[in-house]
Design a protein around this motif. Structure first.
Motif, PDB file in Angstrom:
ATOM      1  N   VAL A 145       0.844  -1.208   0.000  1.00 41.73           N
ATOM      2  CA  VAL A 145       0.000   0.000   0.000  1.00 41.73           C
ATOM      3  C   VAL A 145       0.874   1.251   0.000  1.00 41.73           C
ATOM      4  O   VAL A 145       0.674   2.179  -0.794  1.00 41.73           O
ATOM      5  CB  VAL A 145      -0.971  -0.010   1.206  1.00 41.73           C
ATOM      6  N   ILE A 186      -5.275  -6.006  -0.437  1.00 41.75           N
ATOM      7  CA  ILE A 186      -4.493  -4.811  -0.775  1.00 41.75           C
ATOM      8  C   ILE A 186      -5.218  -3.991  -1.837  1.00 41.75           C
ATOM      9  O   ILE A 186      -5.325  -2.768  -1.741  1.00 41.75           O
ATOM     10  CB  ILE A 186      -3.075  -5.219  -1.239  1.00 41.75           C
ATOM     11  N   LEU A 190      -6.619  -0.071  -1.778  1.00 43.89           N
ATOM     12  CA  LEU A 190      -6.135   0.905  -2.761  1.00 43.89           C
ATOM     13  C   LEU A 190      -7.242   1.502  -3.624  1.00 43.89           C
ATOM     14  O   LEU A 190      -6.980   2.372  -4.457  1.00 43.89           O
ATOM     15  CB  LEU A 190      -5.067   0.263  -3.647  1.00 43.89           C
TER      16      LEU A 190
END
Ligand SMILES: *Cc1c(COP(=O)(O)O)cnc(C)c1O
Length: 227
Positions: A145, A186, A190
């Motif tokens: 990230v 993840i 995002l």
């Protein structure tokens, strides 16, 4: 590969995609990229004639040769391989629709520098080594990230669109699942940063990848097979 074989392969994959995506969500759309790295331009053309439009290569030189031979076809070319620094300019000149394998801040810096010189931009995915395998490229999940945001904030000619992972190299389905889950988590984090593409799943594991949230699969051997 003849046309009947291409249609058979495509039908099988499309059917599998359909059931996997419906098991997740009726509105989940999956993009199919045919990875042609071990196959000829004739085979690419046959699949094109059956409706396939997106193809991917893992070597800049092969991408160059095949896209030049097939220049008359409106194919979307993807790049999915390890990028050597001395091939960056060549890749930029080939205008891939998406580069899946941005593997580090250093690579992003080099790519951005050369893009700026040419006054161009490139759509890229950050590759995540979610299975933590030595043989695989990509950033570790713990720093993914942060790395994504860093690239996004500092390298303005790179247009980050999401993430890419290769599933764990094992027959243990639970371990493969876990690697896909890691990448999907993840990806979800995002989304605030504009990530829209989660590229995961190959011939052996694309159904699993879609069930776990992939919206772009990279299929090679299953789409070009002969039987
Ligand atoms: C070769 C390759 C694929 C396709 O692999 P298959 O197992 O043949 O479907 C997908 N992604 C990447 C990065 C590849 O190098």
């Amino acid at each position: 590969m003849n046309k009947n074989q291409a249609i058979k392969n495509l039908d099988e994959i499309i059917t599998n995609i359909e059931s996997a995506r419906l098991s997740l969500d009726a509105h989940h759309i999956v993009q199919l990229v045919a990875i042609s790295k071990y196959h000829t331009t004739d085979d690419v053309k046959t699949l094109y004639e059956c409706g396939q439009r997106a193809f991917g290569e893992n070597k800049v030189q092969d991408l160059k040769e095949k896209s030049e031979v097939l220049v008359d076809l409106p194919i979307s070319w993807h790049f999915v391989g390890r990028l050597q620094t001395n091939k960056i300019n060549q890749l930029i000149d080939l205008n891939p629709v998406l580069m899946h394998s941005l593997e580090s801040i250093e690579m992003a810096e080099e790519l951005d520098k050369r893009l700026k010189v040419k006054n161009k931009t490139m759509n890229c995915l950050l590759q995540i080594n979610s299975a933590k395998e030595d043989t695989k490229a990509g950033v570790m999940p713990e720093v993914a990230v942060q790395t994504y945001q860093n690239i996004k904030g500092n390298f303005s000619n790179i247009n980050l669109c999401g993430v890419m992972s290769i599933g764990a190299h094992t027959d243990d389905e639970n371990i493969i699942k876990q690697s896909f889950k890691t990448t999907k988590e993840i990806f979800d984090l995002l989304k605030h940063d504009g990530a829209t593409i989660c590229s995961m799943g190959m011939s052996g594991d694309y159904k699993l990848a879609i069930e776990l949230g992939s919206n772009l699969i990279r299929v090679g051997s299953a789409i070009f097979k002969e039987n």
